[in-house]
Design a protein around this motif. Structure first.
Motif, PDB file in Angstrom:
ATOM      1  N   GLY A  87       0.871  -1.057   0.292  1.00 23.30           N
ATOM      2  CA  GLY A  87       0.357  -0.081  -0.344  1.00 23.30           C
ATOM      3  C   GLY A  87       0.718   1.393   0.140  1.00 23.30           C
ATOM      4  O   GLY A  87       0.531   2.254  -0.718  1.00 23.30           O
ATOM      5  N   ASP A 131      -6.467 -16.014   4.138  1.00 26.89           N
ATOM      6  CA  ASP A 131      -6.008 -14.299   3.555  1.00 26.89           C
ATOM      7  C   ASP A 131      -7.064 -14.205   2.292  1.00 26.89           C
ATOM      8  O   ASP A 131      -7.989 -12.589   2.511  1.00 26.89           O
ATOM      9  CB  ASP A 131      -4.958 -14.320   3.096  1.00 26.89           C
ATOM     10  N   GLU A 134      -9.524 -12.777   4.744  1.00 29.27           N
ATOM     11  CA  GLU A 134      -9.443 -11.138   4.845  1.00 29.27           C
ATOM     12  C   GLU A 134      -8.813 -10.040   4.401  1.00 29.27           C
ATOM     13  O   GLU A 134      -9.191  -9.021   4.626  1.00 29.27           O
ATOM     14  CB  GLU A 134      -8.906 -12.031   6.328  1.00 29.27           C
ATOM     15  N   ILE A 135      -8.090 -10.625   3.771  1.00 27.64           N
ATOM     16  CA  ILE A 135      -7.801  -9.685   3.137  1.00 27.64           C
ATOM     17  C   ILE A 135      -7.379  -9.386   1.453  1.00 27.64           C
ATOM     18  O   ILE A 135      -7.621  -7.839   1.144  1.00 27.64           O
ATOM     19  CB  ILE A 135      -5.593 -10.299   2.033  1.00 27.64           C
ATOM     20  N   GLU A 136      -8.141 -10.640   0.839  1.00 30.00           N
ATOM     21  CA  GLU A 136      -8.414 -10.166  -0.756  1.00 30.00           C
ATOM     22  C   GLU A 136      -9.409  -9.102  -0.430  1.00 30.00           C
ATOM     23  O   GLU A 136      -9.162  -7.529  -1.274  1.00 30.00           O
ATOM     24  CB  GLU A 136      -9.294 -11.139  -1.336  1.00 30.00           C
ATOM     25  N   LEU A 138      -9.693  -6.265   0.971  1.00 31.89           N
ATOM     26  CA  LEU A 138      -8.867  -5.102   1.260  1.00 31.89           C
ATOM     27  C   LEU A 138      -8.755  -4.709  -0.102  1.00 31.89           C
ATOM     28  O   LEU A 138      -8.344  -3.624   0.258  1.00 31.89           O
ATOM     29  CB  LEU A 138      -8.496  -4.967   2.486  1.00 31.89           C
ATOM     30  N   ARG A 140      -8.953  -5.367  -2.805  1.00 30.38           N
ATOM     31  CA  ARG A 140     -10.453  -5.115  -3.540  1.00 30.38           C
ATOM     32  C   ARG A 140     -10.816  -3.573  -3.234  1.00 30.38           C
ATOM     33  O   ARG A 140     -11.220  -2.773  -4.828  1.00 30.38           O
ATOM     34  CB  ARG A 140     -11.882  -5.883  -3.529  1.00 30.38           C
ATOM     35  N   ARG A 141     -11.116  -2.896  -2.449  1.00 33.13           N
ATOM     36  CA  ARG A 141     -11.464  -1.909  -2.387  1.00 33.13           C
ATOM     37  C   ARG A 141     -10.253  -0.317  -3.152  1.00 33.13           C
ATOM     38  O   ARG A 141     -11.310  -0.159  -2.784  1.00 33.13           O
ATOM     39  CB  ARG A 141     -11.390  -1.703  -0.464  1.00 33.13           C
ATOM     40  N   ARG A 142      -9.381  -1.082  -2.937  1.00 34.49           N
ATOM     41  CA  ARG A 142      -7.946  -0.486  -3.351  1.00 34.49           C
ATOM     42  C   ARG A 142      -7.628  -0.350  -5.457  1.00 34.49           C
ATOM     43  O   ARG A 142      -7.090   0.027  -5.501  1.00 34.49           O
ATOM     44  CB  ARG A 142      -6.639  -0.091  -2.568  1.00 34.49           C
TER      45      ARG A 142
END
Length: 190
Positions: A87, A131, A134-136, A138, A140-142
């Protein structure tokens, strides 16, 4: 942001096809670098929460990645990878493309790939699935674009080449598979 080079990150969970896609882009003559490689990334002990215990995380080597993104030696630069610190580089990117795939496709790819041993053990597969939950979301939003890599490789690469061909600063079309619609975003939020 340097406008001479279009910089595109291809990210996603293990087994979504990042390495295969970036290899195909390189074969087509694009500058395409898999930074999920020990030359570009490493495991380091980090503390994720104040006072929390140190954990071992896969991180991009910041100096090397910064230098790669600063280079002005191609019209387009594709980088692929997924790391806890990615990020911090978003402000230097024109697009963040999330590759996703159904769980059964991911698990089949992990079981049969021979270019990377990660995902072979039951513990690693459990981490990947965790992940994904939980992570995907996040990522996707970016993302400025999401591509389902259960599609043929040729289609996936064609979408990336089309994205790279868009004029600098044009909005990205972001397909929302869950809703079947699209939304537009100029660049990843910083």
């Amino acid at each position: 942001m340097l406008w001479g080079v279009k910089r595109i990150l291809i990210t996603g969970m293990s087994g979504t096809g990042k390495s295969t896609v970036v290899k195909e882009l390189a074969a087509r003559g694009f500058k395409a670098v898999d930074i999920d490689h020990p030359d570009w990334s490493e495991y380091r002990e980090v503390t994720l929460t104040p006072g929390g215990p140190p954990v071992r995380e896969w991180l991009w080597r910041e100096g090397r990645v910064r230098d790669l993104l600063a280079a002005e030696d191609a019209d387009v630069l594709f980088i692929s990878g997924c790391a806890a610190n990615q990020g911090q580089f978003y402000s230097g990117l024109d697009h963040v493309v999330l590759l996703s795939a159904p769980v059964d496709v991911m698990l089949r790819r992990l079981a049969t790939r021979n270019t990377n041993s990660f995902g072979k053990s039951a513990e690693e597969r459990e981490k990947i699935l965790r992940d994904r939950e939980e992570i995907e979301p996040l990522l996707r939003r970016r993302a400025t674009l999401e591509i389902d890599t259960s599609a043929p490789l040729e289609e996936v690469v064609a979408r990336l080449v089309a994205l790279a061909s868009e004029p600098q600063g044009s909005p990205a079309r972001v397909t929302s598979p869950a809703r079947g619609g699209t939304r537009r975003r100029r660049r990843p939020p910083g």
